[in-house]
Scaffold this motif. Sequence first.
Motif, PDB file in Angstrom:
ATOM      1  N   ASP A  10       0.864  -1.182   0.000  1.00  0.00           N
ATOM      2  CA  ASP A  10       0.000   0.000   0.000  1.00  0.00           C
ATOM      3  C   ASP A  10       0.902   1.233   0.000  1.00  0.00           C
ATOM      4  OD1 ASP A  10      -2.823   1.090   2.092  1.00  0.00           O
ATOM      5  OD2 ASP A  10      -1.829   1.979   0.347  1.00  0.00           O
ATOM      6  N   THR A  11       1.078   1.828  -1.165  1.00  0.00           N
ATOM      7  CA  THR A  11       1.997   2.966  -1.253  1.00  0.00           C
ATOM      8  C   THR A  11       1.470   4.174  -0.501  1.00  0.00           C
ATOM      9  OG1 THR A  11       0.967   3.706  -3.311  1.00  0.00           O
ATOM     10  CG2 THR A  11       2.826   2.199  -3.506  1.00  0.00           C
ATOM     11  N   GLY A  12       0.173   4.140  -0.212  1.00  0.00           N
ATOM     12  CA  GLY A  12      -0.377   5.260   0.544  1.00  0.00           C
ATOM     13  C   GLY A  12      -0.100   5.151   2.032  1.00  0.00           C
ATOM     14  N   ARG A  13       0.266   3.957   2.475  1.00  0.00           N
ATOM     15  CA  ARG A  13       0.417   3.744   3.909  1.00  0.00           C
ATOM     16  C   ARG A  13       1.866   3.851   4.351  1.00  0.00           C
ATOM     17  NH1 ARG A  13      -3.857   0.662   7.174  1.00  0.00           N
ATOM     18  NH2 ARG A  13      -3.205   1.397   9.194  1.00  0.00           N
ATOM     19  N   THR A  14       2.770   3.243   3.618  1.00  0.00           N
ATOM     20  CA  THR A  14       4.193   3.272   3.987  1.00  0.00           C
ATOM     21  C   THR A  14       5.013   3.643   2.775  1.00  0.00           C
ATOM     22  OG1 THR A  14       4.827   1.015   3.378  1.00  0.00           O
ATOM     23  CG2 THR A  14       3.704   1.295   5.487  1.00  0.00           C
ATOM     24  N   ALA A  15       6.285   3.955   3.041  1.00  0.00           N
ATOM     25  CA  ALA A  15       7.212   4.272   1.965  1.00  0.00           C
ATOM     26  C   ALA A  15       8.130   3.101   1.660  1.00  0.00           C
ATOM     27  CB  ALA A  15       8.046   5.498   2.348  1.00  0.00           C
ATOM     28  N   ALA A  16       7.803   1.905   2.158  1.00  0.00           N
ATOM     29  CA  ALA A  16       8.665   0.751   1.910  1.00  0.00           C
ATOM     30  C   ALA A  16       8.743   0.431   0.427  1.00  0.00           C
ATOM     31  CB  ALA A  16       8.147  -0.466   2.691  1.00  0.00           C
ATOM     32  N   TYR A  17       7.774   0.916  -0.346  1.00  0.00           N
ATOM     33  CA  TYR A  17       7.827   0.648  -1.783  1.00  0.00           C
ATOM     34  C   TYR A  17       9.059   1.298  -2.408  1.00  0.00           C
ATOM     35  CZ  TYR A  17       6.228   5.425  -2.678  1.00  0.00           C
ATOM     36  OH  TYR A  17       6.130   6.782  -2.733  1.00  0.00           O
ATOM     37  N   GLN A  18       9.608   2.341  -1.770  1.00  0.00           N
ATOM     38  CA  GLN A  18      10.813   2.971  -2.302  1.00  0.00           C
ATOM     39  C   GLN A  18      12.003   2.017  -2.214  1.00  0.00           C
ATOM     40  OE1 GLN A  18      11.629   6.898  -0.823  1.00  0.00           O
ATOM     41  NE2 GLN A  18       9.536   7.608  -1.110  1.00  0.00           N
ATOM     42  N   VAL A  19      12.068   1.260  -1.131  1.00  0.00           N
ATOM     43  CA  VAL A  19      13.139   0.265  -1.008  1.00  0.00           C
ATOM     44  C   VAL A  19      12.945  -0.818  -2.061  1.00  0.00           C
ATOM     45  CG1 VAL A  19      14.201  -1.438   0.517  1.00  0.00           C
ATOM     46  CG2 VAL A  19      13.434   0.741   1.435  1.00  0.00           C
ATOM     47  N   PHE A  20      11.695  -1.218  -2.242  1.00  0.00           N
ATOM     48  CA  PHE A  20      11.416  -2.218  -3.275  1.00  0.00           C
ATOM     49  C   PHE A  20      11.831  -1.693  -4.648  1.00  0.00           C
ATOM     50  CE2 PHE A  20       9.330  -5.570  -5.490  1.00  0.00           C
ATOM     51  CZ  PHE A  20       8.752  -4.986  -6.600  1.00  0.00           C
ATOM     52  N   ALA A  21      11.487  -0.440  -4.928  1.00  0.00           N
ATOM     53  CA  ALA A  21      11.831   0.139  -6.216  1.00  0.00           C
ATOM     54  C   ALA A  21      13.349   0.191  -6.397  1.00  0.00           C
ATOM     55  CB  ALA A  21      11.239   1.543  -6.326  1.00  0.00           C
ATOM     56  N   LEU A  22      14.065   0.528  -5.341  1.00  0.00           N
ATOM     57  CA  LEU A  22      15.524   0.597  -5.427  1.00  0.00           C
ATOM     58  C   LEU A  22      16.106  -0.786  -5.711  1.00  0.00           C
ATOM     59  CD1 LEU A  22      18.102   2.291  -5.122  1.00  0.00           C
ATOM     60  CD2 LEU A  22      18.076   1.743  -2.683  1.00  0.00           C
ATOM     61  N   CYS A  23      15.616  -1.804  -4.996  1.00  0.00           N
ATOM     62  CA  CYS A  23      16.126  -3.169  -5.210  1.00  0.00           C
ATOM     63  C   CYS A  23      15.811  -3.631  -6.633  1.00  0.00           C
ATOM     64  CB  CYS A  23      15.508  -4.130  -4.205  1.00  0.00           C
ATOM     65  SG  CYS A  23      16.024  -3.823  -2.517  1.00  0.00           S
ATOM     66  N   ALA A  24      14.593  -3.381  -7.076  1.00  0.00           N
ATOM     67  CA  ALA A  24      14.223  -3.794  -8.430  1.00  0.00           C
ATOM     68  C   ALA A  24      15.092  -3.085  -9.463  1.00  0.00           C
ATOM     69  CB  ALA A  24      12.738  -3.500  -8.670  1.00  0.00           C
ATOM     70  N   ALA A  25      15.352  -1.800  -9.231  1.00  0.00           N
ATOM     71  CA  ALA A  25      16.178  -1.040 -10.172  1.00  0.00           C
ATOM     72  C   ALA A  25      17.603  -1.586 -10.211  1.00  0.00           C
ATOM     73  CB  ALA A  25      16.185   0.434  -9.776  1.00  0.00           C
ATOM     74  N   LEU A  26      18.123  -1.954  -9.058  1.00  0.00           N
ATOM     75  CA  LEU A  26      19.478  -2.508  -9.026  1.00  0.00           C
ATOM     76  C   LEU A  26      19.539  -3.797  -9.843  1.00  0.00           C
ATOM     77  CD1 LEU A  26      20.392  -1.949  -5.264  1.00  0.00           C
ATOM     78  CD2 LEU A  26      21.582  -0.960  -7.215  1.00  0.00           C
ATOM     79  N   VAL A  27      18.538  -4.642  -9.687  1.00  0.00           N
ATOM     80  CA  VAL A  27      18.534  -5.914 -10.423  1.00  0.00           C
ATOM     81  C   VAL A  27      18.413  -5.649 -11.920  1.00  0.00           C
ATOM     82  CG1 VAL A  27      17.239  -8.036 -10.809  1.00  0.00           C
ATOM     83  CG2 VAL A  27      17.653  -7.252  -8.492  1.00  0.00           C
ATOM     84  N   VAL A  28      17.584  -4.687 -12.281  1.00  0.00           N
ATOM     85  CA  VAL A  28      17.404  -4.370 -13.710  1.00  0.00           C
ATOM     86  C   VAL A  28      18.712  -3.850 -14.308  1.00  0.00           C
ATOM     87  CG1 VAL A  28      16.305  -2.728 -15.260  1.00  0.00           C
ATOM     88  CG2 VAL A  28      14.917  -3.983 -13.607  1.00  0.00           C
ATOM     89  N   VAL A  29      19.362  -2.919 -13.620  1.00  0.00           N
ATOM     90  CA  VAL A  29      20.622  -2.360 -14.138  1.00  0.00           C
ATOM     91  C   VAL A  29      21.683  -3.456 -14.225  1.00  0.00           C
ATOM     92  CG1 VAL A  29      22.507  -0.782 -13.573  1.00  0.00           C
ATOM     93  CG2 VAL A  29      20.143  -0.011 -13.380  1.00  0.00           C
ATOM     94  N   ALA A  30      21.732  -4.316 -13.213  1.00  0.00           N
ATOM     95  CA  ALA A  30      22.708  -5.415 -13.242  1.00  0.00           C
ATOM     96  C   ALA A  30      22.428  -6.359 -14.404  1.00  0.00           C
ATOM     97  CB  ALA A  30      22.664  -6.179 -11.913  1.00  0.00           C
ATOM     98  N   ALA A  31      21.151  -6.640 -14.645  1.00  0.00           N
ATOM     99  CA  ALA A  31      20.795  -7.558 -15.733  1.00  0.00           C
ATOM    100  C   ALA A  31      21.196  -6.972 -17.084  1.00  0.00           C
ATOM    101  CB  ALA A  31      19.290  -7.835 -15.697  1.00  0.00           C
TER     102      ALA A  31
END
Lengths: 660, 443
Positions: free
Chosen positions: B40-61
Amino acid sequence: MSAPPRFLLGASLGAWGWLAGKPLAGALLVILVEGAPLVRQRWQFDDREFERVTDLISIGFALFAVWTWLASRDLAQGILDLLSWLPALLAPLVVMQRLSESGRFPLSALFWSLRRRRETPARSMQIDYAYFCHVLVATAATAPRTLDLGMVCSVLGAYALWPWRRPGARASWWVLAAIAAAAVAGALGFGMTIAQRFVEARVLDHFRDRASIASRADRSRTAIGDLGTLEQSGRIVLRVEAAPASRPPRLRDGVFDTYQSGVWYAPVSPMRSIAPVGTDHWVLDARPVEHRARISLWLAGGRGSLPVPEGTARLDALNAGIVQAAAHGTVLVAQGAEFLDFTARFDGMSLADGPPTPRDLSVPTRLAPLLQRTGEEAGAATLPPAAAAERLRAFFHDTFAYTVRLGANEATPRPLDAFLTTDRRGHCEYFATAATLVLRQMGIPARYVTGYAVEEWSEREGAFVVRARDGHAWTEAWIDGRWQSVDATPPAWRALESGEASARPIGDTLSWLYHRFNRWRFAAPEDGAGPNALWLLVIVPLAGWVLWGVMRRSRRARAEEPASLESRRIESWPEVVALERALANLGFARLPSQSIRGWVRTLPEEQFPERAALLAWAERHDRARYDPAGISRSQDGVAVLRTEALALARGLEARTGPAA
Amino acid sequence: MRLRLFVRAYRLSRWADRRFTPAGKTVLLLALVSGVFGLDTGRTAAYQVFALCAALVVVAAVSVVAWRPGVQVRRMLPEVATAGVPVRYELRVTSDRPLSGGFVVQDELSDRFPSARQFRQEVRMRDPASNAVDRRIGYPRWVALGAWLRGGTIAPVSVSLGTPSSEVRVDACLLPLRRGPVRFARTRLLRSDVLGLLRGAVVHPAAQSLWVLPPTHPIPELRFPGKRRHHRGGELGVPEVGDSQEFLQVRDYRPGDPLRRIHWGRSARTGRLVVKEMGEEFFARYGLVLDTFGGDADRDRFEAAVAVAASLARHVRTNDALLDLLFVEEHAVLAAAGRGPGSRMVLLRALAGVQPARTRSFATLADAVLAHASRLSACVHVLLEADAARAELVQRLAHRGVAQLVLTLRDPGPGFRVGAVPVHVVDAGDPARSLAGMPTEVR
């Protein structure tokens, strides 16, 4: 995994303290965690001491979780509160690891199966990176959504990943990749928020239409035209405590005035915010009212339309932040607790509802002739409004039948037409829709209303229980200057619904117990109930008793250890297992069919200078195993053998490093 | 159904181990956890950590896709290996463009997965590395059995080049887990991305086989009776060494001599046909009988029996006597070892590939041994069972004057009566110790 870069944990804890609003706790943890490596002394903690500390922290975590759940009004928020304190709860483990001689954390502290087997001490890990991830998630889950958080996460993440870059890779390429990742992360995060808003607006609303309690205030999707059986569960969704004379026959939670293709839409009217009197008293209308009923329900998400009796003028003990009232009579909670236990004061007459609008007379053009014929057939077309409504009601009661079952051969593109002409049977939404439209056709303003029928008395609870299947639809007509209820559904519907699997003794009992628990849990402090500080006097002694029991058990286990050594089979000595693992890591694993001596003999001398020592130990091991007379089976003889094995294993491990 | 799931799970875990570094796995796990709390992006900002991890994997790939050197790999294997003894060999990697920095060379064996029958028969239920749940599900047992079927394990080798090079020599180590053929399938070169999260792979198919001999254990010196029997036709006494007349027994070709006795090499050198002369000889011939019946039900016991037979084949001193190995698989097999030190390799190779007899009965082995008994002076039996059928074979050989020694992997039952023939029980869990204490007289 190897140790993290210097001050990574301290920086992340500092960010946690700053962003999560816990500066003092953050500063203290930074001092503890980053101060530990500066201490010169190291302690020799064995695996059991790590396990004991982990157990204590687990108990503390469980108690804290229970306390948070009891004190929280919102379960999800309670979980987030717990998560936000996780860095503080787990910090002792990190400090203990940093102060230990080995600098590692034994896995047996985390897994009971490893404690039972008592395998090698080499089964350990460094928990720094895992702790860093916990702190990052805890910070992000509780910090406000600001640019600071994104930048802090990016910088900390880059610092954590720097040691893991590919050997030989240029630093400039690494920096470029990190910047690219941060940019992609920003775009992805923004996209996620947009996507959620889209999903909520389009998809979730479709499902909320069919919910029983959290119904939308702006539309009501009917089951007109659906095939099969109208399924309604016997789950208790509401409780009404009222004197028999004050029992509200219905609770209203939605008023709608526009019909289109099976969906009723609410009037577009401004919402009036109600200012609370005190903290939880809400006055909708100043007129005096004599009836009162205490209503308890769960409101999903703490927001939605509130089922209240007709003519409600005041709401007491309503635990809400924002309450709004529409001109057409709907009461909305825009922000409130999920469990509501309030008292409604009412008079059963919707005097405060606004006058009719032109939409209260509108009918679909295609249906007008049919509605006119129906009104004439009922003999109500020429009567005054009150009489016409009564005549129409009797017409539906006498000539139509109530049913929730529709056969497959009754599929039709015009279900309302079929209902009024050939079928003459259906559920309450058919009757309410038809009555509303027929009254409008006859020039009487009418609205479609949804809510619940309050009929079933529960001796056990001493209250009226309202189940999901008690959901009902009826008509309100503007008669004699006010809105009055006209229920066109044949009365047989109540008997039919209550006869449908009404026996739910176990479910009802559990539901009642859960209801009593929630009343206590969410009680206002001035009521003298609820989980207030007084209960700490219960929880703390209980926690202390549990802790004392754990420590006493661990002391007893230690005292019993030497006596149980003899009963343990030599083959399962963890020291021997450690030796096997060390040599396996060097590429010389022992086959299951190989004896220890035979296996040691296969080791090449040039690669193993300690081969002679290993062989001598193996011979004494075999004698101890097969010839008890050859070696002392006393505590000393066995202990020396095990100590030597461990020393040999450690020496071999030093050549490859501890097993990952 | 369960085995299909195991195969998929195994392939997925292998793929994850190859493709993700430890840091990559940590980022993946962090993405999962932050994704749960950030739903729930409206409730917490943990999605930012998820986005960062996903971005790292994408750039690495994206960054690993670009690494695609053309490589050739040659594997320099020894002729044979021994189960349980690590084998070091060289991998020669050549690339069409210079390789630099750090990468990993992973040599791989052919994938082999247990069949349903093998999985059921696997009795390693008390694997100390598994907990009760693992033992119930059976996946760790399946993985261990698969590793055994593949035949060995090869640790990946990390290479770090200071200067770019188009040819790299890498020392790899295979630990054979069992005897028999071990089949190599491919060699992979793995290089992580610049962030160190993912690994790109270049695969070079390199099929090759290595024959793994069974493990052997030291045995005490056996005393065989001094009986020599007449062997018509004799045996070729010594291997040929150069042109030395001292070592060859040849004579001129006489019409009627079998063509197969013509010594072609000497004939070419001398310009006339010469034949190898076989003399009438009297020497001892010993039998080594391996019982393969019932080995299907207990793999450990069968392997122990093969190890015992291999120990005897390698270490037993027969002086001038010959050693004949007899066992039954689909049919009776006789492998004979000559007098030279390298001749025992024949027996070891035969034992490396022996499988339990599934379609025949013990009578097949008994008949084969008895048919060969007239040539035997002594016989050592390695038996999986000690029952009446096996006792009868021993008795019948004893009646024919064949000295014997019985090594059995099962405690003799009441029906196992063999008179004065020495019987020794071998512990399948510790054959080395058992062999160290075996009787030394064959009578």
